[in-house]
Enzyme design. Structure first.
Site, short mmCIF file in Angstrom:
data_model
loop_
_atom_site.label_atom_id
_atom_site.label_comp_id
_atom_site.label_asym_id
_atom_site.label_seq_id
_atom_site.Cartn_x
_atom_site.Cartn_y
_atom_site.Cartn_z
N HIS A 1 50.66 27.41 -23.15
CA HIS A 1 51.94 27.95 -22.69
C HIS A 1 52.22 27.45 -21.27
O HIS A 1 51.31 27.05 -20.57
CB HIS A 1 51.88 29.48 -22.55
CG HIS A 1 51.47 30.24 -23.77
ND1 HIS A 1 52.36 30.94 -24.52
CD2 HIS A 1 50.25 30.42 -24.34
CE1 HIS A 1 51.72 31.54 -25.53
NE2 HIS A 1 50.44 31.24 -25.43
N GLU A 13 47.68 30.08 -20.36
CA GLU A 13 48.94 30.04 -19.62
C GLU A 13 48.82 29.05 -18.46
O GLU A 13 47.92 29.17 -17.63
CB GLU A 13 49.30 31.42 -19.06
CG GLU A 13 49.75 32.43 -20.10
CD GLU A 13 51.23 32.26 -20.50
OE1 GLU A 13 51.92 31.37 -19.94
OE2 GLU A 13 51.65 33.02 -21.39
ZN LIG Z 1 54.42 30.96 -24.15
#
Ligand SMILES: [Zn+2]
Length: 251
Positions: free
Chosen positions: A24, A89
């Protein structure tokens, strides 16, 4: 690699070992804002790791636990993507707050993290994916600036660069409103790769959304051009080459 512990309360139990990684971008203005949210019990979101732009790696949720990063998502018949994946992330403001290139030191850290994760768990290259792959209608991250090719050069994920057929050999790009065997083949191939596409109908909004997601990962140079969301020869040849590659790996 040194990890900085930042335990998040947002996790629960997995049903089995992870066999996928979902990448992400944070999509927030600062790394601190993203971390604050991922640690906030009221936000009910998390990831296993956060990789900052300076290469710092924060560990939020143990890999054995189920972090909450993917939301409603799908890949190859699996809908509990949080349950089967490790979520990473990567700090970047994203399309909403000034999308920018990922610094090399940050990508080095992502590669180092993947080296370790894949020593600990059995994760195929075909299951190193972006959030936009598993939730194409909702998500664009990590986006077309993410260097998937660099990852593949370091042994993580799939990347193909097949030769293009002669100009005109595959006809004009497929796009919205088209129908027929070419569209059916395209939808079938995207579904076989893993995307949630039913197929059998015309080139509709769902098809366009999934072609765009495919391009964001595997043909990023067409994002922002008139080819975005349309299946030109390069898109179709690259899709076929990926499927061939995966089929060979699975035999
Ligand atoms: Zn995401």
């Amino acid at each position: 690699m040194s990890l900085i512990d930042k335990p998040s309360p947002n996790f629960n139990e997995r049903k089995g070992p992870p066999d996928m990684v979902v990448l992400h971008y944070t999509g927030m203005e600062t790394a601190k804002a993203a971390l604050d949210r991922l640690l906030d019990p009221d936000a009910k979101v998390s990831a296993h790791y956060v990789v900052d732009e300076d290469g710092s790696v924060y560990a939020l949720v143990p890999e054995e636990r189920r972090a909450w990063h993917a939301g409603v998502s799908y890949w190859r018949g699996e809908t509990d993507i949080n349950g089967c994946s490790i979520g990473v992330e990567i700090v970047n403001p994203g399309h909403e707050f000034g999308y920018r290139d990922f610094p090399a030191i940050q990508i080095d850290a992502v590669i180092g993290l993947l080296d370790g994760i894949r020593e600990r768990w059995d994760i195929a290259d075909s299951r190193i994916l972006g959030h936009s792959d598993v939730a194409p209608a909702r998500k664009e991250d990590p986006g077309e600036r993410f260097p998937w090719k660099t990852l593949a050069d370091h042994g993580h994920g799939l990347w193909v660069e097949p030769d293009l057929p002669p100009a005109g050999a595959m006809g004009p790009p497929l796009g919205p409103g088209d129908e027929g065997l070419g569209v059916f083949s395209l939808q079938s191939a995207l579904g076989k790769l893993g995307y949630n596409v039913l197929g059998g109908g015309p080139y509709d909004d769902e098809t366009l959304t999934i072609v765009r997601a495919f391009q964001r990962h595997w043909l990023p140079e067409v994002i922002g051009t008139e080819i975005e969301g349309r299946a030109d020869a390069a898109t179709r040849v690259r899709l076929m080459a990926l499927l061939r590659h995966i089929t060979l790996l699975e035999v």
